[in-house]
Design an enzyme around this catalytic site. Sequence first.
Site, PDB file in Angstrom:
ATOM      1  CG  ASP A 195      -2.254   0.637   0.962  1.00  0.00           C
ATOM      2  OD1 ASP A 195      -2.249   1.851   0.782  1.00  0.00           O
ATOM      3  OD2 ASP A 195      -3.290  -0.060   0.926  1.00  0.00           O
ATOM      4  CG  HIS A 214      -5.495   3.129   1.895  1.00  0.00           C
ATOM      5  ND1 HIS A 214      -5.135   2.033   1.155  1.00  0.00           N
ATOM      6  CD2 HIS A 214      -6.839   3.152   1.903  1.00  0.00           C
ATOM      7  CE1 HIS A 214      -6.230   1.428   0.727  1.00  0.00           C
ATOM      8  NE2 HIS A 214      -7.274   2.090   1.156  1.00  0.00           N
ATOM      9  CB  SER A 241      -9.680  -0.002   0.878  1.00  0.00           C
ATOM     10  OG  SER A 241      -9.319   0.438  -0.373  1.00  0.00           O
TER      11      SER A 241
END
Length: 882
Positions: free
Chosen positions: A198, A322, A500
């Site tokens: 990520d 994230h 996600s």
Amino acid sequence: MPKGRQKVPHLDAPLGLPTCLWLELAGLFLLVPFVMGLAETSGPDAQAPGGLSWAVHLDSLEGDREEEHLEQQADAVAQEAGLVNAGRIGELRGHYLFVQPAGPSQAMEVQSVRQQAEAVLAGHEAVRWHSEQRLLKRTKRTVHFNDPKYPQQWHLCVIGFPPHLLQNNQRSPGRDINVTGVWERNVTGRGVTVVVVDDGVEHTVQDIAPNYVSGPEPHARPMSELLPHYASALFPSLAGTEPNQIASEVGWGAFSSPVPASFAAWQLGCSRCSSPKGEDLSRTSCFLLLLPLCRSPEGSYDLNSNDPDPMPHPDLENGNHHGTRCAGEIAAVPNNSFCAVGVAYGSRIAGIRVLDGPLTDSMEAVAFNKHYQINDIYSCSWGPDDDGKTVDGPHQLGKAALQHGVMAGRQGFGSIFVVASGNGGQHNDNCNYDGYANSIYTVTIGAVDEEGRMPFYAEECASMLAVTFSGGDKMLRSIVTTDWDLQKGTGCTEGHTGTSAAAPLAAGMIALMLQVRPCLTWRDVQHIIVFTATQYEDHHADWLTNEAGFSHSHQHGFGLLNAWRLVNAAKIWTSVPYLASYVSPVLKENKAILRSPHLLEVLWNVSRMDLEMSGLKTLEHVAVTVSIAHPRRGSLELKLFCPSGMVSLIGTPRSMDSDPSGFDDWTFSTVRCWGERAKGTYRLVIRDVGDEPPQLGILQQWQLTLYGSMWSPVDIRERQRLLESAMSGKYLHDGFSLPCPPGLEIPEEDGYTITPNTLKTLVLVGCFTIFWTIYYMLEIYLSHKNVASTQGCRNGPCHWPQRSRKSREEGTELESVPLCNSKDLNGAETENRSPPTTADLLAPDLLHEGDWTLSQNSQSALDCPYQHQQPDLLQGKEEQIC
Ligand SMILES: *[C@@H]1O[C@H](CO)[C@@H](O)[C@H](O)[C@H]1NC(C)=O
Ligand SMILES: *[C@@H]1O[C@H](CO)[C@@H](O)[C@H](O)[C@H]1NC(C)=O
Ligand SMILES: *[C@@H]1O[C@H](CO)[C@@H](O)[C@H](O)[C@H]1NC(C)=O
Ligand SMILES: *[C@@H]1O[C@H](CO)[C@@H](O)[C@H](O)[C@H]1NC(C)=O
Ligand SMILES: [Ca+2]
Ligand SMILES: [Ca+2]
């Protein structure tokens, strides 16, 4: 004790249950969460453990008196007695549990409540029988954590609430991953490493740091340094001992050259644990102890700045949080009075920073194979643009890396790649246009909201394997997880959402599976998901049950992931036979695609003869590669029908997609025919739903690829039955374990190139996979059948289907190559020659770093305790494998 006791949910259920129950109530009354003594809190229907309760059998003389009526009567009787009816006891008709009402109760009051209740119940004409319930002293392992946000992690909560409680707060059962029972059995992902690919992982935040995989690179270090480290970690009494002395004590002689640490640790474990001296450990516990060591220490990397530290960099949009959020969902540390708890909180977490900057095919390829002997599961919550008009996926190197990962990663059992289905729902996007979701090497995970519905952002497709939870629209809760604490972050968030957020939960559940069964292959993991995901009612879902009995919906895959079911199935899962595949010729059609309501239908028959070579009997993935010229790609609709008639909508019309170049060799895939017979007629049906007509589209060519195994439909039904029998949890304890071969030591490479050495490795891995697949099949079927399964290789060299030229050039379809025959890999013809033995294949190349393994030990790289136990079986089979 009265008979009803066993079914009293409050008393006999694990403590996690009242905890969750409390959470529900907390949500209902908007209580400010507090942490300790969760179970002491009471709501109107929650009985405080330690409070009073009675099991009551009401008279149902009229026999068929309705349940509802009984329930009303129970309410009335309870009220008379000064108690509250907490509902029917399990399935016992007429039996109810009455509990003391909520509220602070003094010891004095307890006495008066008891007297009143006893008096009323004893004298009531409708009460046939009653008995006060007393708390059992529990010594069970429990999971109630002090993390402040744990109560808000609704997605973890337990299934199996007493239904009456669920009705009260408008919630249905099954809206969670049912993980607490797994934790209670001490399954937390221990020994498994998950890597989040990520925008970085802030591994210094409190909830990540203890589970973060860190430390020096193992391979570069000489044995003389490593041995004392491992030895002292395992056996304190050996701390400080000379390396050579340890070595001689273990019976190896001295070491000169560096060897891979994990292999050394494995060797050390095997030999040391059986040594009569020092601390006595069983081999199993030794192996468990060694596993984290074997895979330590480093799984992380930063491809954006090219250094080993995946720390996220603050950015203008405050957006590089994230990866940290995904990492928290997987492995946030429990019971540290901070934030939340990860699904696999005992697992180790690593990060690969790759999304914070330009991303190239080669970077992607490096990311997919980075430290693939350390990282078991790659959690990838990203993909091509979800704008409803993109058709893209991994390119040449990325594809090769995925394939290489499943063959060589995880010591040959295969890296597990988990990908999110995508967030383009509001643009009508579909994950069949996303090559990562389409890939057979990935586990494609979609999202559902807390009510089990498909959220507005979620994408659907025929290649979706399953769904798990995430946020939904504004009124619904999102996922609570770790956050970064850079910029505006606090280290904890309640707002993680999108597909996600779903993929990491799946990655965490797979980590739980790998703990109980470390030798599951990448295909085993997919199979177990297919076999255990649960269908549930949702009006939007188009559930269809296929010939093998699996229900699939384009919106929800095979259903909701359930950690309890996954782990129980994993525990008793023996490996699926090797991957068999069939590739049709490239079918040149050059046919016009007429506008709807007309349609173009093309077919291809797959005969018994076609499948005989590979042994393919039942399907896993089915892929169709098409080349279509069309002035407006988004107007096309493609459906694939399997021989059973099962239909997959592999290409959906997309209003935003006005690309004029059509499809150029795009591969769509579907999992909807999983478990069905492979033989028969496959139909591809194409429609043009567009209305503005400049010119018609043309189907230039297509090609069908079937993947599956030699399992017959009967084998699949047997497996289904076997798994259901395990769902009670009866195998989920340390005393039960199936043999698990250790993996191969496969050296990792820097940079991504397919060298002759890589190919050699692949040959070995393939051999190894086939080898123990056969070993398992023997084990399973020996008692029933006359081992017909090894036939393919028994009478001479293996016969495998020839790859098409195209796939040969592209390096795809490697899995259908005769991996045990290195000659073919180099492009030469397969000769009718006597097969090489395992010993031949396990040439010293594989163990090139150390000359001590083969020469000193005269054992192969597969040396392990289990082989010592069954030398005859293994020796006998070697010749047949290759
Ligand atoms: C959590 O920590 C508390 C102490 O803060 C301890 O009493 C409790 O047993 C711990 N729970 C678990 C499941 O380890
Ligand atoms: C959820 O897990 C519990 C064990 O904790 C098990 O008894 C129950 O059957 C599971 N429910 C489902 C629907 O899998
Ligand atoms: C869980 O397993 C670990 C490692 O095997 C062990 O150290 C620990 O004591 C176990 N915990 C319980 C409660 O059994
Ligand atoms: C495929 O089989 C069906 C019936 O079994 C037959 O009607 C059809 O002509 C065959 N098609 C091809 C292309 O061989
Ligand atoms: Ca925590
Ligand atoms: Ca997409």
